[in-house]
Design a protein around this motif. Structure first.
Motif, mmCIF file in Angstrom:
data_model
loop_
_atom_site.group_PDB
_atom_site.id
_atom_site.type_symbol
_atom_site.label_atom_id
_atom_site.label_comp_id
_atom_site.label_asym_id
_atom_site.label_seq_id
_atom_site.Cartn_x
_atom_site.Cartn_y
_atom_site.Cartn_z
ATOM 1 N N ALA A 65 0.828 -1.208 0.000
ATOM 2 C CA ALA A 65 0.000 0.000 0.000
ATOM 3 C C ALA A 65 0.861 1.256 0.000
ATOM 4 N N GLY A 66 2.024 1.195 -0.669
ATOM 5 C CA GLY A 66 2.903 2.340 -0.775
ATOM 6 C C GLY A 66 3.819 2.563 0.412
ATOM 7 N N LEU A 67 3.738 1.698 1.416
ATOM 8 C CA LEU A 67 4.566 1.841 2.615
ATOM 9 C C LEU A 67 5.658 0.781 2.646
ATOM 10 N N ARG A 68 6.812 1.136 3.188
ATOM 11 C CA ARG A 68 7.916 0.189 3.298
ATOM 12 C C ARG A 68 7.538 -0.905 4.284
ATOM 13 N N ALA A 69 7.517 -2.148 3.805
ATOM 14 C CA ALA A 69 7.109 -3.276 4.636
ATOM 15 C C ALA A 69 8.261 -4.210 4.956
ATOM 16 N N GLY A 70 9.307 -4.200 4.145
ATOM 17 C CA GLY A 70 10.424 -5.113 4.375
ATOM 18 C C GLY A 70 11.459 -4.990 3.288
ATOM 19 N N ALA A 71 12.262 -6.076 3.145
ATOM 20 C CA ALA A 71 13.347 -6.065 2.165
ATOM 21 C C ALA A 71 13.638 -7.479 1.701
ATOM 22 N N VAL A 72 14.217 -7.580 0.512
ATOM 23 C CA VAL A 72 14.601 -8.868 -0.063
ATOM 24 C C VAL A 72 15.838 -9.379 0.666
ATOM 25 N N LYS A 73 15.816 -10.661 1.026
ATOM 26 C CA LYS A 73 16.947 -11.283 1.727
ATOM 27 C C LYS A 73 17.765 -12.192 0.821
ATOM 28 N N LYS A 74 17.114 -12.801 -0.193
ATOM 29 C CA LYS A 74 17.831 -13.749 -1.047
ATOM 30 C C LYS A 74 17.159 -13.829 -2.412
ATOM 31 N N VAL A 75 17.954 -13.906 -3.477
ATOM 32 C CA VAL A 75 17.454 -14.077 -4.842
ATOM 33 C C VAL A 75 18.187 -15.271 -5.442
ATOM 34 N N ILE A 76 17.425 -16.286 -5.888
ATOM 35 C CA ILE A 76 18.026 -17.524 -6.402
ATOM 36 C C ILE A 76 17.439 -17.839 -7.772
ATOM 37 N N LEU A 77 18.307 -18.221 -8.710
ATOM 38 C CA LEU A 77 17.881 -18.703 -10.024
ATOM 39 C C LEU A 77 17.822 -20.220 -9.960
ATOM 40 N N GLU A 78 16.621 -20.777 -10.130
ATOM 41 C CA GLU A 78 16.447 -22.229 -10.060
ATOM 42 C C GLU A 78 16.726 -22.868 -11.412
ATOM 43 N N ASN A 79 16.780 -24.214 -11.421
ATOM 44 C CA ASN A 79 17.072 -24.961 -12.647
ATOM 45 C C ASN A 79 16.042 -24.733 -13.741
ATOM 46 N N ASN A 80 14.789 -24.480 -13.377
ATOM 47 C CA ASN A 80 13.740 -24.250 -14.383
ATOM 48 C C ASN A 80 13.660 -22.780 -14.805
ATOM 49 N N ASN A 81 14.718 -22.019 -14.541
ATOM 50 C CA ASN A 81 14.849 -20.602 -14.904
ATOM 51 C C ASN A 81 13.839 -19.694 -14.209
ATOM 52 N N GLU A 82 13.300 -20.127 -13.088
ATOM 53 C CA GLU A 82 12.459 -19.258 -12.281
ATOM 54 C C GLU A 82 13.331 -18.570 -11.228
ATOM 55 N N ILE A 83 12.979 -17.345 -10.914
ATOM 56 C CA ILE A 83 13.687 -16.577 -9.902
ATOM 57 C C ILE A 83 12.899 -16.703 -8.602
ATOM 58 N N VAL A 84 13.505 -17.292 -7.587
ATOM 59 C CA VAL A 84 12.873 -17.410 -6.276
ATOM 60 C C VAL A 84 13.417 -16.293 -5.394
ATOM 61 N N VAL A 85 12.512 -15.467 -4.909
ATOM 62 C CA VAL A 85 12.885 -14.325 -4.085
ATOM 63 C C VAL A 85 12.389 -14.569 -2.663
ATOM 64 N N THR A 86 13.308 -14.547 -1.715
ATOM 65 C CA THR A 86 12.969 -14.667 -0.305
ATOM 66 C C THR A 86 13.068 -13.279 0.305
ATOM 67 N N PHE A 87 12.006 -12.870 1.009
ATOM 68 C CA PHE A 87 11.996 -11.532 1.597
ATOM 69 C C PHE A 87 11.389 -11.568 2.986
ATOM 70 N N GLU A 88 11.716 -10.536 3.760
ATOM 71 C CA GLU A 88 11.171 -10.395 5.104
ATOM 72 C C GLU A 88 10.205 -9.222 5.134
ATOM 73 N N VAL A 89 9.124 -9.407 5.898
ATOM 74 C CA VAL A 89 8.114 -8.376 6.067
ATOM 75 C C VAL A 89 7.911 -8.180 7.565
ATOM 76 N N SER A 90 7.784 -6.936 7.998
ATOM 77 C CA SER A 90 7.563 -6.692 9.423
ATOM 78 C C SER A 90 6.208 -7.252 9.837
ATOM 79 N N GLU A 91 6.116 -7.588 11.103
ATOM 80 C CA GLU A 91 4.935 -8.276 11.633
ATOM 81 C C GLU A 91 3.646 -7.485 11.413
#
Length: 143
Positions: A62-88
């Protein structure tokens, strides 16, 4: 041998102590405001392209900073898996029907991951789950 401090030395000492204490208080206040001590929940999403995504990319809701990306991984099927944290506080509003998309909030600047607020009827999401993603077209990509 006793050491005696003069009037100016006492004033300087008080000034140094006040400056050090003030710096520590300011640092703690900034840390609290930045959310360094708030509890965070981890989520994942998958994208077909990782353009503009890196560790530290902002996650917003909703336009507010909620968190940040912690990890970006390229998988074998060429999909990008993004792990991120969001505040409670924001995590409570993410539901099963929430959608993640990569957007550029301004014409120039870095991209962010935008999480849509889920509907009241949808069930709550658990920590570690994967959110559905939606592709977007950016005006800068077209240019």
């Amino acid at each position: 041998m006793k050491v005696r401090f003069g009037k100016f030395e006492k004033i300087a000492g008080v000034f140094v102590v006040v400056a050090v204490v003030g710096s520590l208080v300011a640092t703690v206040l900034v840390a609290v405001k930045q959310g360094w001590f708030s509890k965070k929940e981890e989520l994942k999403t998958k994208f077909t392209t990782g353009d503009g995504l890196h560790v530290g990319t902002m996650v917003q809701m909703a336009g507010l900073r909620a968190g940040a990306v912690k990890k970006v991984i390229l998988e074998n099927n060429n999909e990008i898996v993004v792990t991120f944290e969001v505040s409670e506080d924001f995590f409570k509003r993410i539901k099963k029907d929430s959608v993640a998309q990569v957007i550029r909030p301004f014409i120039i600047g870095e991209k962010v991951i935008d999480i849509s607020v889920g509907s009241v009827d949808a069930g709550a999401i658990s920590a570690g789950e994967t959110i559905v993603s939606k592709g977007t077209t950016d005006i800068m990509d077209l240019i």
